[in-house]
Design a protein around this motif. Structure first.
Motif, PDB file in Angstrom:
ATOM      1  N   ASP A 115       0.837  -1.209   0.000  1.00 55.20           N
ATOM      2  CA  ASP A 115       0.000   0.000   0.000  1.00 55.20           C
ATOM      3  C   ASP A 115       0.868   1.253   0.000  1.00 55.20           C
ATOM      4  O   ASP A 115       0.582   2.219  -0.723  1.00 55.20           O
ATOM      5  CB  ASP A 115      -0.931   0.012   1.219  1.00 55.20           C
ATOM      6  CG  ASP A 115      -2.097  -0.951   1.072  1.00 55.20           C
ATOM      7  OD1 ASP A 115      -2.357  -1.419  -0.066  1.00 55.20           O
ATOM      8  OD2 ASP A 115      -2.748  -1.235   2.095  1.00 55.20           O
ATOM      9  N   ARG A 116       1.918   1.267   0.807  1.00 55.66           N
ATOM     10  CA  ARG A 116       2.787   2.437   0.850  1.00 55.66           C
ATOM     11  C   ARG A 116       3.534   2.598  -0.479  1.00 55.66           C
ATOM     12  O   ARG A 116       3.741   3.723  -0.947  1.00 55.66           O
ATOM     13  CB  ARG A 116       3.762   2.305   2.016  1.00 55.66           C
ATOM     14  CG  ARG A 116       4.742   3.477   2.187  1.00 55.66           C
ATOM     15  CD  ARG A 116       4.087   4.834   2.241  1.00 55.66           C
ATOM     16  NE  ARG A 116       3.141   5.030   3.281  1.00 55.66           N
ATOM     17  CZ  ARG A 116       3.430   5.415   4.531  1.00 55.66           C
ATOM     18  NH1 ARG A 116       4.688   5.594   4.885  1.00 55.66           N
ATOM     19  NH2 ARG A 116       2.471   5.614   5.401  1.00 55.66           N
ATOM     20  N   GLN A 117       3.903   1.492  -1.108  1.00 48.47           N
ATOM     21  CA  GLN A 117       4.548   1.572  -2.416  1.00 48.47           C
ATOM     22  C   GLN A 117       3.605   2.200  -3.447  1.00 48.47           C
ATOM     23  O   GLN A 117       4.017   3.066  -4.230  1.00 48.47           O
ATOM     24  CB  GLN A 117       4.989   0.187  -2.881  1.00 48.47           C
ATOM     25  CG  GLN A 117       6.124  -0.405  -2.061  1.00 48.47           C
ATOM     26  CD  GLN A 117       6.495  -1.785  -2.539  1.00 48.47           C
ATOM     27  OE1 GLN A 117       6.878  -1.976  -3.692  1.00 48.47           O
ATOM     28  NE2 GLN A 117       6.392  -2.771  -1.656  1.00 48.47           N
ATOM     29  N   ARG A 118       2.371   1.759  -3.460  1.00 44.49           N
ATOM     30  CA  ARG A 118       1.405   2.333  -4.406  1.00 44.49           C
ATOM     31  C   ARG A 118       1.200   3.815  -4.146  1.00 44.49           C
ATOM     32  O   ARG A 118       1.092   4.622  -5.083  1.00 44.49           O
ATOM     33  CB  ARG A 118       0.073   1.578  -4.314  1.00 44.49           C
ATOM     34  CG  ARG A 118       0.095   0.203  -4.971  1.00 44.49           C
ATOM     35  CD  ARG A 118      -1.282  -0.395  -5.046  1.00 44.49           C
ATOM     36  NE  ARG A 118      -1.752  -0.842  -3.748  1.00 44.49           N
ATOM     37  CZ  ARG A 118      -1.537  -2.062  -3.252  1.00 44.49           C
ATOM     38  NH1 ARG A 118      -0.850  -2.957  -3.947  1.00 44.49           N
ATOM     39  NH2 ARG A 118      -1.993  -2.403  -2.060  1.00 44.49           N
ATOM     40  N   GLU A 119       1.154   4.195  -2.877  1.00 45.52           N
ATOM     41  CA  GLU A 119       1.002   5.605  -2.513  1.00 45.52           C
ATOM     42  C   GLU A 119       2.178   6.429  -3.032  1.00 45.52           C
ATOM     43  O   GLU A 119       1.991   7.530  -3.584  1.00 45.52           O
ATOM     44  CB  GLU A 119       0.894   5.726  -0.995  1.00 45.52           C
ATOM     45  CG  GLU A 119       0.749   7.154  -0.483  1.00 45.52           C
ATOM     46  CD  GLU A 119       0.745   7.231   1.035  1.00 45.52           C
ATOM     47  OE1 GLU A 119       0.420   8.315   1.572  1.00 45.52           O
ATOM     48  OE2 GLU A 119       1.081   6.219   1.696  1.00 45.52           O
ATOM     49  N   LEU A 120       3.379   5.910  -2.896  1.00 44.35           N
ATOM     50  CA  LEU A 120       4.561   6.648  -3.331  1.00 44.35           C
ATOM     51  C   LEU A 120       4.650   6.715  -4.858  1.00 44.35           C
ATOM     52  O   LEU A 120       5.043   7.747  -5.408  1.00 44.35           O
ATOM     53  CB  LEU A 120       5.816   5.999  -2.757  1.00 44.35           C
ATOM     54  CG  LEU A 120       6.049   6.217  -1.264  1.00 44.35           C
ATOM     55  CD1 LEU A 120       7.205   5.366  -0.774  1.00 44.35           C
ATOM     56  CD2 LEU A 120       6.310   7.688  -0.955  1.00 44.35           C
TER      57      LEU A 120
ATOM     58  N   ALA B 254       2.138   6.780  -6.952  1.00 45.25           N
ATOM     59  CA  ALA B 254       1.164   7.796  -7.358  1.00 45.25           C
ATOM     60  C   ALA B 254       1.681   9.198  -7.063  1.00 45.25           C
ATOM     61  O   ALA B 254       1.521  10.122  -7.876  1.00 45.25           O
ATOM     62  CB  ALA B 254      -0.172   7.557  -6.650  1.00 45.25           C
ATOM     63  N   ALA B 255       2.323   9.374  -5.906  1.00 40.62           N
ATOM     64  CA  ALA B 255       2.869  10.683  -5.546  1.00 40.62           C
ATOM     65  C   ALA B 255       3.983  11.091  -6.504  1.00 40.62           C
ATOM     66  O   ALA B 255       4.073  12.252  -6.918  1.00 40.62           O
ATOM     67  CB  ALA B 255       3.379  10.658  -4.112  1.00 40.62           C
ATOM     68  N   CYS B 256       4.842  10.142  -6.881  1.00 38.03           N
ATOM     69  CA  CYS B 256       5.930  10.452  -7.812  1.00 38.03           C
ATOM     70  C   CYS B 256       5.395  10.931  -9.153  1.00 38.03           C
ATOM     71  O   CYS B 256       5.986  11.821  -9.790  1.00 38.03           O
ATOM     72  CB  CYS B 256       6.818   9.230  -8.008  1.00 38.03           C
ATOM     73  SG  CYS B 256       7.896   8.856  -6.599  1.00 38.03           S
TER      74      CYS B 256
ATOM     75  N   GLU C 173       2.712  12.660  -9.614  1.00 41.48           N
ATOM     76  CA  GLU C 173       2.300  14.057  -9.425  1.00 41.48           C
ATOM     77  C   GLU C 173       3.512  14.971  -9.325  1.00 41.48           C
ATOM     78  O   GLU C 173       3.545  16.055  -9.921  1.00 41.48           O
ATOM     79  CB  GLU C 173       1.431  14.184  -8.173  1.00 41.48           C
ATOM     80  CG  GLU C 173       0.069  13.530  -8.290  1.00 41.48           C
ATOM     81  CD  GLU C 173      -0.730  14.083  -9.463  1.00 41.48           C
ATOM     82  OE1 GLU C 173      -0.791  15.318  -9.626  1.00 41.48           O
ATOM     83  OE2 GLU C 173      -1.276  13.271 -10.233  1.00 41.48           O
TER      84      GLU C 173
ATOM     85  N   LEU D 291       5.136  13.637   4.173  1.00 38.20           N
ATOM     86  CA  LEU D 291       5.155  12.179   4.059  1.00 38.20           C
ATOM     87  C   LEU D 291       6.586  11.646   3.997  1.00 38.20           C
ATOM     88  O   LEU D 291       6.930  10.667   4.670  1.00 38.20           O
ATOM     89  CB  LEU D 291       4.393  11.747   2.799  1.00 38.20           C
ATOM     90  CG  LEU D 291       4.610  10.317   2.297  1.00 38.20           C
ATOM     91  CD1 LEU D 291       4.078   9.315   3.291  1.00 38.20           C
ATOM     92  CD2 LEU D 291       3.963  10.124   0.929  1.00 38.20           C
TER      93      LEU D 291
ATOM     94  N   GLY E 104       1.653  -0.228  -9.192  1.00 40.16           N
ATOM     95  CA  GLY E 104       1.305   0.905 -10.056  1.00 40.16           C
ATOM     96  C   GLY E 104       2.331   1.205 -11.121  1.00 40.16           C
ATOM     97  O   GLY E 104       2.232   2.204 -11.820  1.00 40.16           O
TER      98      GLY E 104
END
Length: 224
Positions: free
Chosen positions: A33-38, A40-42, A44, A97, A207
């Motif tokens: 989950d944290r990998q997917r969050e990062l 997606a953030a990258c 952006e 984050l 992702g």
């Protein structure tokens, strides 16, 4: 090593290891989950202005890994608040984050009694299929706090060397998606690089279908 041999190695169990004094590899540190969050953030962070760029050295060389900076903009060989070697825009802020992750990473590497510094720089490098990174030192900061490195996407061969030269002795480490690597203390200014990325070795579940992202967190020691 060919690709079949690499995939065979990927199935072997891995353990936390101190590669050199102060240099610690923690496999599978980031949850999916944290990998997917990062990831997606990258995506952006990479959008213009002050987005993903190709880095050119003063001697005319071109880095094959593309980069976006947060907090402070790195260029060879210094820092600025604007993208002085790109579109000239003001660098994007350093996200809270990543500050939290940096503190957690230092504790994971060195134990809960270690007090992390005030992390304020992120360099996000994107490696395509043919990208690599030559041996270099992270030495443009005015602080010697540990460097925190997070890996996402395809697996790479990470070469961690010594503080005296780009040559041997060095240790080759596989960094897979979710891995943490921290280097500080006697290893803070060691040469390191990425000779190879194995295309398609990651999991689309985070992702990224192909390619590797590396988020490097540092303490600048800079003012203003």
């Amino acid at each position: 090593m060919d690709r079949d041999d690499a995939h065979e190695l990927f199935r072997l169990p891995r353990e936390r290891a101190e590669v050199a004094p102060g240099a610690v590899h923690v496999p599978d540190w980031l949850s999916p989950d944290r990998q997917r969050e990062l990831v997606a953030a990258c995506r952006e962070w990479s959008r213009p202005p002050a987005g993903l760029r190709t880095v050119r050295t003063p001697g005319g060389g071109v880095m094959t890994a593309r980069q976006v900076c947060l907090g402070w903009h790195w260029y060879p060989y210094g820092y600025a608040r604007t993208v002085v070697d790109g579109d000239g825009a003001r660098v994007k802020p350093f996200p809270a984050l990543l500050g939290t992750l940096a503190r957690e990473a230092v504790h994971a590497a060195y134990g809960p009694d270690r007090t992390p510094g005030a992390y304020d720089i992120a360099l996000v490098n994107y490696y395509g299929e043919q990208a690599h990174m030559g041996m270099h030192r992270d030495s443009d900061e005015r602080a010697d706090e540990p460097v925190v490195s997070l890996s996402l996407g395809d697996t790479c061969l990470f070469r961690f060397g010594n503080s005296e030269s780009r040559g041997r002795p060095y240790t080759d480490v596989e960094l897979r998606s979710g891995d943490l690597f921290v280097f500080g203390g006697p290893s803070r200014f060691a040469y390191h690089g990425v000779p190879k990325v194995w295309p398609g070795s990651g999991s689309g579940a985070v992702g990224m279908e192909r390619g590797r992202l590396n988020i490097t967190l540092r303490v600048s020691g800079l003012q203003g």
